[in-house]
Each structure stands twice: as structure tokens, then as C-alpha cells.
Scaffold this active site. Structure first.
Site, mmCIF file in Angstrom:
data_model
loop_
_atom_site.group_PDB
_atom_site.id
_atom_site.type_symbol
_atom_site.label_atom_id
_atom_site.label_comp_id
_atom_site.label_asym_id
_atom_site.label_seq_id
_atom_site.Cartn_x
_atom_site.Cartn_y
_atom_site.Cartn_z
ATOM 1 N N SER A 1 -9.704 -0.676 6.928
ATOM 2 C CA SER A 1 -9.317 -0.641 5.445
ATOM 3 C C SER A 1 -8.586 -1.328 4.993
ATOM 4 O O SER A 1 -7.976 -1.514 3.761
ATOM 5 C CB SER A 1 -8.184 0.911 5.637
ATOM 6 O OG SER A 1 -8.861 2.337 5.775
ATOM 7 N N LYS B 1 0.726 -1.079 -0.143
ATOM 8 C CA LYS B 1 0.135 -0.424 -0.018
ATOM 9 C C LYS B 1 1.153 1.658 -0.137
ATOM 10 O O LYS B 1 2.243 1.377 0.869
ATOM 11 C CB LYS B 1 -0.655 -0.472 1.327
ATOM 12 C CG LYS B 1 -2.057 1.155 1.506
ATOM 13 C CD LYS B 1 -2.169 0.710 2.568
ATOM 14 C CE LYS B 1 -3.672 1.958 3.002
ATOM 15 N NZ LYS B 1 -4.839 2.096 4.094
ATOM 16 N N SER C 1 -9.581 1.860 2.634
ATOM 17 C CA SER C 1 -8.781 2.769 2.199
ATOM 18 C C SER C 1 -7.955 1.551 0.808
ATOM 19 O O SER C 1 -7.335 2.302 0.806
ATOM 20 C CB SER C 1 -8.233 4.008 2.531
ATOM 21 O OG SER C 1 -7.394 3.146 4.262
#
Lengths: 483, 95
Positions: free
Chosen positions: A178, A79, A154
């Protein structure tokens, strides 16, 4: 050489690499070819690392020398808020434009020790603020099951990467769901560990008392392999803890499962989601688990407490971005003017909203009414969980109240977006571990622009365990997935 | 109800400039969000006296020691600055 990526797991890939069925380079090439084919459409990766093949060759050398460990040569995605030395990292925000990580995060450093291969960095909501990956400065990521829908967020890019064979597994981060919610929306497994079990060193901060790195993988077993490789006390993060397994009974058939029924019957929860949840509970019963309803009266306030605690911490954490030390810079007419010009253009809408919200709840006159009350509610929720886990081993809920929603559906109404985290946020507030495993599909109308009729969308089933009881979730998750 | 003046103050504190339209939008969004988060006040005051987290917060101290060799990170860190002059970060005049 064709590798069946659809059924590949870390364990299978590791065995194949050891047997010499294919090399780490060939494995990396297989994923890079998929990225080449699909990424433009999905927008999962922001960057594919140009040294991915070099990393794979290094892994091959280790394998040849007989020094392979379980993650040697395993292709992973990162990420865009986890630092890897020498690589760009932007937290999908304009304000970190051009920033290159000056050091490795502890998680990456531990994976490098094992010889894992990092393919690239994946899209996310700006600074991890969102549940749909739509707040990214680099545009939304698409759900692989229906391109007109969000992948969740996210960590949306990371979840899509794993779901679409663009990486075998990935690291995301979870502050309110997330990792778990995008895993659910994309039909993969997402794990949020006990707070502190993975070092936050080198994770770009959002809400520091809630943030944790978590693996996204195809199975609970793969999640456990990744977690074991990166967990543990780190002198560079004073909130990190050593995880001593304190789960005495790991026999799945002896487990007691609690369902917070009043929490599930709140409005706004999709009927198909509830039906699927009840089927998952039947599966647990077939595995021999005892199921009972429990009451957790305060967890329905977890999301409200979160939307006070998180903006407070975030507005503090994001104060450092001012165009002076790194990242985006826009000149103003004075030093203060520089700060304002840089921050106004550097932060997106959601970031600005939360910065102001944080300033509000910490303001003199509102501090007691909001922040102080919220952290008291948090303590209360921790205690309720601790009490509940005296009677049951695991608490189960759906991972998200709905399947993946349409791109743009919730961006106009921030509160409706926030509610996507209703089931995942209690584990962050309570600092406990939670695992989302795929639990079937629902049918919905497809992308009207391409006329693709009906689509099947995956759902997630969430299991939570007591503080430091992470191992229990892997055991139950593995049994659930093989049932 | 949050006032426009309050939104302006919060924007100033946050070092963010907002257009008139953005301020108005922010105000209505604030009202919706604050109405939602205010639900925590339903939790009885009697049970929320204790603000100490039972799992998350403990102070961790260490002795100072083992400083790294001076200057070994200077170039890496300064190279990230948008404006620099030698081994300094350059900013506009403050005084």
C-alpha cells in the site's frame, strides 16, 4: 517569492530554510496554493489542517533560534489512518465518521519533535483495503498522469500528494504493498521498512502482523530521512524493534542482485513492465552490481497466504467498531440490532467481504485447511528469503504487474484487484524491507471522455533486502536514482 | 462451493446484514477467492509443519506499574461515544 517545488527535496528545502531563502511559512503557503489549485480534481486530501500555517510559524521560530533539525518546517501529508491528536481520522471509512484522534501516533509524535509541518490527511482505500483508493467512503483519488486512472492504493492520496507537489513527502502504511504500489503508479518513491522498525502505535489496524507505516517521497534519500526520524523501539508497541544496521558492505558495486525469474514469468504481467524491469537491471549492472537468477519456489503463494492471514486479523481488528465507543452509529431495535445496523451501513463492500472471509478462514473445520496452512506457508517464505539472502544482497522485481489501471476496471472483480499486489506482498509476508523507485514510463491510451490521446504512465522498480537490512536499500536506491 | 447458508452464518458472526442479492454476489466472489487461496495447499504438507514465524513473533512482557492519574483521559475518550450519560456510555438494555 517563487519556490521550484518540482525539483525540491527535503535536503534542499532544509538548506534553503537555514539560509533564509524562504521561511517555513512561505514553503507551506507554496504547497497550500497547489492544494487549492489541484485538490478538487485529484481528491488527494480529505482535509487540510487549519493550523498548518501555525505549525509553519512555530517551525520558523525554531529555525530563528538555531534549533532547526532536518525536518523542521518540512510540509508533510498524513494518510487518513495515522493518528494526530485533535485531528479527525477516518481510515476513509464511514464507520469512523466524526472520530477525532485522542492522542498522537508515535510516528507523528516523533515528527512533531523535529518540527515537521502537517498539511493535512490524505485519502485511502477504506481501512487500507484495496490497491486503487476506490474503496474510500470519500470517493476515488485520481492519478495525476491520467485522471481516468487510479493512483494505486491503499495510500493513493499520499502518493498523489507527493507526485503533484501537494506535499514534499508523506506517511502511508503498507500491509501488502500500500505504500510501494501507489508510489509506482504515481512516479514517486515508496518504502516499506522491516516489520516492527516503525511503531504501529496510533496506526489504525488492518492486519497487525503485516502493517507498517512507510514514507512516500520523491527520492530514496528523502525516504531515508523520514524513516530515520520515526524508526525505533517504542514501549507503546511491543512488536517494535530497534534497527541495528547489520549491513557490512554498503559498496553498491559489490552488491549481488537476485532475480526470481520464475516468479516474473507468471501470466498477467505486462510486457512493457518486464521490458522496463530489464532496463533497470541493466542500470544496476552499469553500477557494478552482479546479477543472477534465483529461485524462490514458495513466494508465488505469498498472495494466497496473505488473503487468508489478513482477513483473519482484519475481522478481529474490525470487531471493535460497533457504534458504542466512537464513530458512526445507527440505531437498531436492540443492542445487537444497533451493532448490525451500524456495521452494515458503516462498512463498505470490500470491508464486508473481508470481514466474512476472515470469519470463514477462522471457522472451526476450515481453520486447519486455511489459516494454519497459511501461517506455515508464511514461515516457509521467511526461511526461503533468509536462505536467498545468504547468496544475494538484494532481490529485484517490478513493483506492480501493470501500470496504473482505469478507475472502475477492477472493482467488479475483487480477485483481479488483489493480484495488483502480487510482487509487493512477499515482503510483508516475509517481514523484510522493500523500496519502490520510479523506473521510467510507458505509453497508454488516455482518458477517452476528454479525448486526451496518449498518456505516459510511470512504473516502479522494487528492491528487497534481508530482514533489518533497510539501509542497504537506501544506498542502492540513491545510486539507482542518480544513474 | 460455499452455500448461501454458510454466507448467512458468516454475516451473522460478522454482525453484518446482507440483502438476498448481496448474499448471492458474496457467494460467487467467495468461490473465486477461495479457489485462488486454496493454491497454498500445493505446498507440500511435509514442509509446512512449522508454523512458528522466525522474525515476526516474540512475546514481550512487562511489569504492571506507573498507572496514570485516575480520570485524566475520561472526558476525551467519552466525548467520542455516540451516546453517553454522565461518565457512562449509554447502550440499549441487555438483560
Amino acid at each position: 517569492m517563487s519556490i521550484d517545488l518540482n525539483t525540491l527535496t527535503i535536503k534542499k528545502a532544509h538548506d534553503a530554510l537555514l539560509r533564509g531563502e524562504y521561511s517555513a511559512l512561505e514553503l507551506a503557503e507554496a504547497y497550500l496554493a497547489e492544494i487549492e489549485k489541484k485538490n478538487e480534481r485529484l481528491n488527494a486530501y480529505l482535509e487540510v489542517f487549519e493550523d498548518a500555517r501555525e505549525q509553519a510559524k512555530e517551525a520558523d521560530r525554531r529555525i530563528k533560534e538555531g534549533k532547526a533539525r532536518v525536518l523542521t518546517g518540512i510540509p508533510l501529508a498524513l494518510k487518513d489512518n495515522i493518528l494526530m491528536k485533535g485531528k479527525k481520522v477516518n481510515a476513509s471509512s464511514r464507520i469512523l465518521q466524526g472520530y477525532v484522534a485522542p492522542y498522537d501516533s508515535t510516528a507523528v509524535s516523533r515528527l512533531k519533535t523535529q518540527g515537521a509541518v502537517f498539511l493535512g490527511r490524505t485519502n485511502m482505500d477504506e481501512f487500507a483495503m484495496g490497491s486503487s483508493t476506490e474503496t474510500s467512503y470519500f470517493g476515488p483519488t485520481k492519478n495525476p498522469y491520467d485522471k481516468s486512472r487510479v493512483p494505486g492504493g491503499s495510500s493513493g492520496g499520499a502518493a498523489v500528494a507527493v507526485a503533484s507537489n501537494l506535499a514534499l513527502a508523506a506517511l502511508g502504511s503498507d500491509t501488502a504493498g500500500s505504500v510501494r504500489q501507489p508510489a509506482a503508479f504515481c512516479g514517486v518513491t515508496g518504502f516499506k521498512p522491516t516489520y516492527g522498525t516503525i511503531s504501529r502505535h496510533g496506526l489504525i489496524a488492518m492486519g497487525s502482523s503485516l502493517d507498517i507505516i512507510g514514507p512516500i517521497a520523491k527520492t530514496a534519500e528523502d525516504s531515508e530521512i523520514l524513516f530515520d526520524a520515526i524508526k525505533g523501539k517504542d514501549p507503546l508497541d511491543c512488536t517494535s524493534i530497534e534497527l541495528k544496521v547489520n549491513s557490512q558492505k554498503l559498496k553498491v558495486s559489490d552488491l549481488k542482485i537476485g532475480i526470481p525469474r520464475n516468479f516474473l514469468e507468471m501470466k498477467g504481467i505486462d510486457e512493457d513492465v518486464l521490458a522496463s524491469f530489464n532496463e533497470s537491471i541493466q542500470t544496476l549492472k552499469k553500477l557494478g552490481c552482479a546479477v543472477q537468477d534465483i529461485t524462490l519456489p514458495t513466494i508465488r503463494h505469498a498472495l494466497a497466504a496473505y488473503y487468508i492471514i489478513m482477513p483473519a486479523e482484519l475481522s478481529t481488528n474490525l470487531a471493535r467498531y460497533d457504534g458504542v465507543k466512537y464513530g458512526f452509529y445507527k440505531p437498531g431495535d436492540s443492542l445487537l440490532g444497533d451493532y448490525i445496523a451500524t456495521r452494515t451501513d458503516g462498512f463498505g463492500k470490500e470491508a464486508r467481504r473481508r470481514l466474512l472471509l476472515g470469519a470463514y478462514v477462522l471457522s472451526s473445520g476450515y481453520y486447519d485447511a486455511y489459516y494454519r496452512t497459511a501461517i506455515s506457508v508464511r514461515t516457509l517464505i521467511e526461511k526461503e528469503f533468509a536462505e536467498a539472502f545468504k547468496g544475494v544482497d538484494v532481490i529485484a522485481t517490478p513493483t506492480a504487474p501493470t501500470p496504473a489501471f482505469k478507475i472502475g476496471e477492477k472493482t467488479k472483480d475483487p480477485l483481479s484487484m488483489y493480484l495488483a499486489d502480487i510482487f509487493t506482498v512477499p515482503a510483508n509476508i516475509g517481514a523484510i524491507p522493500a523500496l519502490s523507485v520510479p523506473s521510467g514510463f510507458v505509453e497508454r491510451s488516455g482518458d477517452s471522455s476528454t479525448g486526451s490521446g496518449r498518456v505516459r504512465l510511470p512504473l516502479g522498480f522494487q528492491i528487497m533486502a534481508g530482514h533489518r537490512n533497510d539501509a542497504l536499500l537506501f544506498e542502492l536506491g540513491k545510486k539507482f536514482q542518480s544513474a | 462451493m460455499v452455500t448461501l447458508k454458510e454466507i448467512e452464518n458468516l454475516a451473522a458472526l460478522s454482525r453484518i446484514a446482507l440483502t438476498a442479492e448481496e448474499k448471492e454476489k458474496m457467494r460467487s466472489e467467495f468461490d473465486a477467492i477461495l479457489a485462488y487461496v486454496a493454491s497454498i495447499r500445493e505446498v507440500s504438507a511435509a514442509v509446512v509443519k512449522d508454523t512458528r514465524s522466525i522474525v515476526a513473533t516474540v512475546n514481550v512482557m512487562r511489569e504492571d506499574g506507573n498507572p496514570h492519574e485516575s480520570g485524566i483521559f475520561t472526558e476525551t475518550l467519552l466525548s467520542a461515544a455516540p451516546k453517553r450519560e454522565g461518565d457512562y456510555i449509554r447502550v440499549k438494555k441487555i438483560l
